[in-house]
Motif scaffolding. Structure first.
Motif, PDB file in Angstrom:
ATOM      1  N   GLU A  55       0.824  -1.206   0.000  1.00 19.55           N
ATOM      2  CA  GLU A  55       0.000   0.000   0.000  1.00 19.55           C
ATOM      3  C   GLU A  55       0.863   1.262   0.000  1.00 19.55           C
ATOM      4  N   ILE A  56       1.943   1.247   0.765  1.00 23.26           N
ATOM      5  CA  ILE A  56       2.850   2.405   0.790  1.00 23.26           C
ATOM      6  C   ILE A  56       3.478   2.605  -0.583  1.00 23.26           C
ATOM      7  N   HIS A  58       2.257   1.741  -3.503  1.00 26.79           N
ATOM      8  CA  HIS A  58       1.234   2.265  -4.418  1.00 26.79           C
ATOM      9  C   HIS A  58       0.913   3.729  -4.133  1.00 26.79           C
ATOM     10  N   THR A  59       0.843   4.098  -2.862  1.00 23.80           N
ATOM     11  CA  THR A  59       0.556   5.491  -2.511  1.00 23.80           C
ATOM     12  C   THR A  59       1.650   6.415  -3.028  1.00 23.80           C
ATOM     13  N   ILE A  60       2.897   6.042  -2.795  1.00 24.57           N
ATOM     14  CA  ILE A  60       4.021   6.863  -3.264  1.00 24.57           C
ATOM     15  C   ILE A  60       4.034   6.925  -4.790  1.00 24.57           C
ATOM     16  N   LYS A  61       3.863   5.783  -5.446  1.00 21.42           N
ATOM     17  CA  LYS A  61       3.833   5.752  -6.918  1.00 21.42           C
ATOM     18  C   LYS A  61       2.739   6.666  -7.462  1.00 21.42           C
ATOM     19  N   ASN A  62       1.539   6.558  -6.892  1.00 23.75           N
ATOM     20  CA  ASN A  62       0.418   7.372  -7.371  1.00 23.75           C
ATOM     21  C   ASN A  62       0.698   8.860  -7.235  1.00 23.75           C
ATOM     22  N   GLU A  63       1.298   9.271  -6.114  1.00 23.87           N
ATOM     23  CA  GLU A  63       1.615  10.695  -5.926  1.00 23.87           C
ATOM     24  C   GLU A  63       2.714  11.150  -6.884  1.00 23.87           C
ATOM     25  N   LEU A  64       3.720  10.301  -7.103  1.00 29.65           N
ATOM     26  CA  LEU A  64       4.823  10.680  -7.984  1.00 29.65           C
ATOM     27  C   LEU A  64       4.396  10.710  -9.451  1.00 29.65           C
ATOM     28  N   GLN A  69       8.462  15.793 -12.690  1.00 30.35           N
ATOM     29  CA  GLN A  69       9.902  15.685 -12.553  1.00 30.35           C
ATOM     30  C   GLN A  69      10.394  14.319 -12.090  1.00 30.35           C
ATOM     31  N   TYR A  70       9.478  13.413 -11.731  1.00 30.50           N
ATOM     32  CA  TYR A  70       9.893  12.110 -11.225  1.00 30.50           C
ATOM     33  C   TYR A  70       9.282  10.975 -12.028  1.00 30.50           C
ATOM     34  N   GLN A  71      10.073   9.897 -12.167  1.00 25.49           N
ATOM     35  CA  GLN A  71       9.594   8.702 -12.830  1.00 25.49           C
ATOM     36  C   GLN A  71       9.958   7.501 -11.966  1.00 25.49           C
ATOM     37  N   VAL A  72       8.950   6.788 -11.496  1.00 23.02           N
ATOM     38  CA  VAL A  72       9.197   5.577 -10.716  1.00 23.02           C
ATOM     39  C   VAL A  72       9.551   4.477 -11.704  1.00 23.02           C
ATOM     40  N   ILE A  73      10.762   3.955 -11.599  1.00 21.11           N
ATOM     41  CA  ILE A  73      11.204   2.941 -12.558  1.00 21.11           C
ATOM     42  C   ILE A  73      11.073   1.528 -12.009  1.00 21.11           C
ATOM     43  N   GLY A  74      10.679   1.412 -10.732  1.00 29.20           N
ATOM     44  CA  GLY A  74      10.484   0.083 -10.180  1.00 29.20           C
ATOM     45  C   GLY A  74      10.265   0.127  -8.687  1.00 29.20           C
ATOM     46  N   SER A  75       9.948  -1.056  -8.159  1.00 31.97           N
ATOM     47  CA  SER A  75       9.750  -1.179  -6.720  1.00 31.97           C
ATOM     48  C   SER A  75       9.976  -2.623  -6.317  1.00 31.97           C
ATOM     49  N   ALA A  76      10.189  -2.813  -5.023  1.00 32.13           N
ATOM     50  CA  ALA A  76      10.373  -4.160  -4.472  1.00 32.13           C
ATOM     51  C   ALA A  76       9.798  -4.186  -3.072  1.00 32.13           C
ATOM     52  N   THR A  77       9.351  -5.373  -2.666  1.00 27.73           N
ATOM     53  CA  THR A  77       8.790  -5.529  -1.321  1.00 27.73           C
ATOM     54  C   THR A  77       9.777  -6.146  -0.346  1.00 27.73           C
TER      55      THR A  77
END
Length: 184
Positions: A55-56, A58-64, A69-77
């Protein structure tokens, strides 16, 4: 409103020329201002998010995604997947949870160093902090430690500070600055 009603012909021609020149200059100066601020030529800063709470992420990705100026290129749990995915990448900002399964935040920071994974800025997030954790983090050039829970606007402000972007004032700030210059 027509110029015919208020101005004689010679003034209308002069005014029309003036307005054409003014509009051209205004558009040019606006374009220069945008270019100087980095608006048109701005390269997006790459962001990678590591947190065991989906959830954190997704929340950060949605805001970014709302920010140019920002591009989320990936994430990991977890830290293990983070290191596997970041090999051969250069990241501008890493948002790193300190308490995760498999590899915690300190293990990830060590693996980044060992594997020579380039990360320009690191923001660590954690529900608690002590002197031992802070001393370990200083060894890895962590820029900020943010206490959970936090508002995404606070996180984005820290990212803006790191990347020299415009900063918006936020009510409460539960973060610790570790390795920034004094003027930041």
């Amino acid at each position: 409103m027509s110029l015919n009603l208020f101005f004689p012909l010679y003034l209308r021609k002069t005014l029309t020329k003036f307005l054409a020149i003014f509009n051209s200059f205004y558009k040019f100066s606006s374009l220069l201002a945008i270019m100087n601020s980095g608006g048109m030529m701005m390269e997006k800063k790459t962001v990678y998010i590591v947190d065991d709470n989906v959830e954190i992420i997704h929340t950060i990705k949605n805001e970014l995604e709302k920010k140019e100026q920002y591009q989320v290129i990936g994430s990991a749990t977890n830290g293990e997947n983070c290191i596997l995915q970041l090999r051969n990448h250069k990241i501008d900002i890493l948002i790193l949870d300190m308490i995760m399964p498999k590899k915690d935040g300190v293990d990830v920071l060590e693996a980044l160093k060992i594997n020579r994974i380039e990360v320009s800025h690191i923001i660590c997030v954690t529900p608690f902090v002590n002197d031992l954790i802070l001393s370990k983090l200083k060894d890895y050039q962590v820029d900020y430690v943010m206490m959970k829970p936090f508002h995404t606007s606070q996180l984005i402000n820290k990212m803006n500070l790191l990347t020299q972007q415009k900063v918006k004032m936020v009510d409460s700030d539960m973060s610790i600055c570790l390795n920034l210059n004094e003027d930041q």
